[in-house]
Design a protein around this motif. Structure first.
Motif, PDB file in Angstrom:
ATOM      1  N   ALA A  42      37.389  40.329 -22.196  1.00 50.43           N
ATOM      2  CA  ALA A  42      35.971  40.433 -21.851  1.00 50.43           C
ATOM      3  C   ALA A  42      35.690  41.787 -21.204  1.00 50.43           C
ATOM      4  O   ALA A  42      34.653  42.425 -21.489  1.00 50.43           O
ATOM      5  N   SER A  43      36.606  42.236 -20.364  1.00 47.51           N
ATOM      6  CA  SER A  43      36.457  43.553 -19.749  1.00 47.51           C
ATOM      7  C   SER A  43      36.484  44.651 -20.803  1.00 47.51           C
ATOM      8  O   SER A  43      35.693  45.602 -20.751  1.00 47.51           O
ATOM      9  N   MET A  66      46.130  41.720 -12.428  1.00 43.77           N
ATOM     10  CA  MET A  66      45.577  41.287 -13.706  1.00 43.77           C
ATOM     11  C   MET A  66      46.459  41.730 -14.863  1.00 43.77           C
ATOM     12  O   MET A  66      46.626  41.009 -15.848  1.00 43.77           O
ATOM     13  N   ALA A 120      39.674  44.130 -13.281  1.00 44.05           N
ATOM     14  CA  ALA A 120      40.323  43.927 -14.580  1.00 44.05           C
ATOM     15  C   ALA A 120      41.487  44.886 -14.788  1.00 44.05           C
ATOM     16  O   ALA A 120      42.435  44.568 -15.505  1.00 44.05           O
ATOM     17  N   VAL A 145      38.005  37.093 -27.021  1.00 45.62           N
ATOM     18  CA  VAL A 145      37.477  36.320 -25.886  1.00 45.62           C
ATOM     19  C   VAL A 145      37.188  34.890 -26.327  1.00 45.62           C
ATOM     20  O   VAL A 145      37.553  33.923 -25.646  1.00 45.62           O
ATOM     21  N   THR A 171      41.526  36.099 -21.454  1.00 42.55           N
ATOM     22  CA  THR A 171      40.090  36.026 -21.694  1.00 42.55           C
ATOM     23  C   THR A 171      39.344  37.058 -20.854  1.00 42.55           C
ATOM     24  O   THR A 171      38.484  37.794 -21.359  1.00 42.55           O
ATOM     25  N   LEU A 172      39.690  37.140 -19.568  1.00 41.17           N
ATOM     26  CA  LEU A 172      39.037  38.101 -18.677  1.00 41.17           C
ATOM     27  C   LEU A 172      39.351  39.535 -19.085  1.00 41.17           C
ATOM     28  O   LEU A 172      38.481  40.414 -19.052  1.00 41.17           O
ATOM     29  N   TRP A 173      40.593  39.784 -19.461  1.00 37.21           N
ATOM     30  CA  TRP A 173      41.003  41.130 -19.876  1.00 37.21           C
ATOM     31  C   TRP A 173      40.223  41.585 -21.101  1.00 37.21           C
ATOM     32  O   TRP A 173      39.678  42.696 -21.134  1.00 37.21           O
ATOM     33  N   ALA A 193      34.057  44.940 -11.100  1.00 39.90           N
ATOM     34  CA  ALA A 193      34.620  44.060 -12.122  1.00 39.90           C
ATOM     35  C   ALA A 193      35.643  44.803 -12.961  1.00 39.90           C
ATOM     36  O   ALA A 193      36.714  44.284 -13.283  1.00 39.90           O
TER      37      ALA A 193
END
Length: 263
Positions: free
Chosen positions: A85-86, A17, A12, A105, A81-83, A8
């Motif tokens: 969250a990472s 990404m 990221a 996030v 959001t994913l960035w 994961a």
């Protein structure tokens, strides 16, 4: 770190990404720029839409190829959001940095949801209405007044933090080394933008505290109600115009951030 976590984190940190996150930063700039334009229109008596994220999304939807632009923004904000969250889960930062990433996030996921709602239903509720509805539900809880008051004070503290963040130019730590001229421009844009965001957050927090004290959720408000309140001060619409200009300059900062941000 588990194998799944390592994969994961690797995803990221991938070049794809990184590019998508930078698209998201541009979309963030577009959103703030539109809010600034709507606020200017309100300041000078020509405002029809709410000067908040929902109003900005509605403005985009009304443009030619608006749906295409909204889908691009969905992808961009999903990447943001994913960035973040990472960063919140895997980032080797202080607890404060992780908390800030977690807060982003929530914000980016909220914007992503609002964009999808507009695309699928062709309508979206105003930030003011959502804020009042949520405040009403919180006030109905045991010790609800205390909870809403504490949240309001927290939002005021966030406003003060953003003011300090801008004045101290702490946003520079998020940016890569850049040419001196570009750095000077980004300093000015970041200072103006974070001052405007700090003032808006501070006043929004005051409204939440008033809602808690009076047990009246209608006292709370989102970005639109907060911006309109600036026009009701003795300085009149000119104070709102100054704050709106700050939002427009912050949009410019977001565009520069898409080029220079560390990811």
């Amino acid at each position: 770190m588990t194998e799944a976590g390592a994969k994961a984190r690797q995803a990221a940190d991938s070049p794809a990404m990184d590019r998508l996150a930078r698209v998201g930063l541009v979309c963030r700039g577009v959103l703030y720029g539109l809010i600034g334009v709507l606020a200017v229109q309100i300041a000078f008596g020509d405002g029809g839409r709410e000067a908040d994220k929902s109003g900005a999304i509605s403005t985009v939807a009304s443009l030619p190829f608006g749906a295409v632009i909204l889908w691009v923004m969905v992808v961009g904000f999903a990447a943001l959001t994913l960035w973040q969250a990472s960063e919140a889960i895997f980032g080797a930062h202080e607890l404060k940095d992780r908390a800030e990433a977690a807060g982003r996030v929530v914000v980016y996921a909220f914007v992503c949801t609002a964009l999808l709602t507009m695309l699928l239903t062709h309508e979206t509720a105003s930030d003011d209405q959502r804020t009042q509805d949520l405040t009403g539900k919180l006030l109905d809880l045991p010790a609800g007044q205390v909870l809403v008051g504490a949240i309001g004070l927290g939002v005021v503290a966030l406003g003060v933090y953003w003011l300090r963040y801008g004045v101290k130019k702490e946003f520079r730590k998020e940016l890569r080394p850049m040419p001196r001229r570009a750095g000077s421009v980004m300093d000015r844009l970041g200072l103006a933008g974070y001052l405007a965001r700090g003032l808006i957050a501070g006043l929004a927090g005051v409204f939440l505290v008033q809602a808690a004290v009076t047990f009246d959720p209608d006292k709370a408000g989102g970005i639109d109600a907060t911006l309109r309140a600036f026009a009701d001060t003795p300085a009149g619409p000119w104070l709102l115009a100054v704050v709106a200009l700050g939002l427009l300059l912050f949009a410019g900062y977001c565009f520069g951030e898409a080029r220079w941000r560390r990811t």
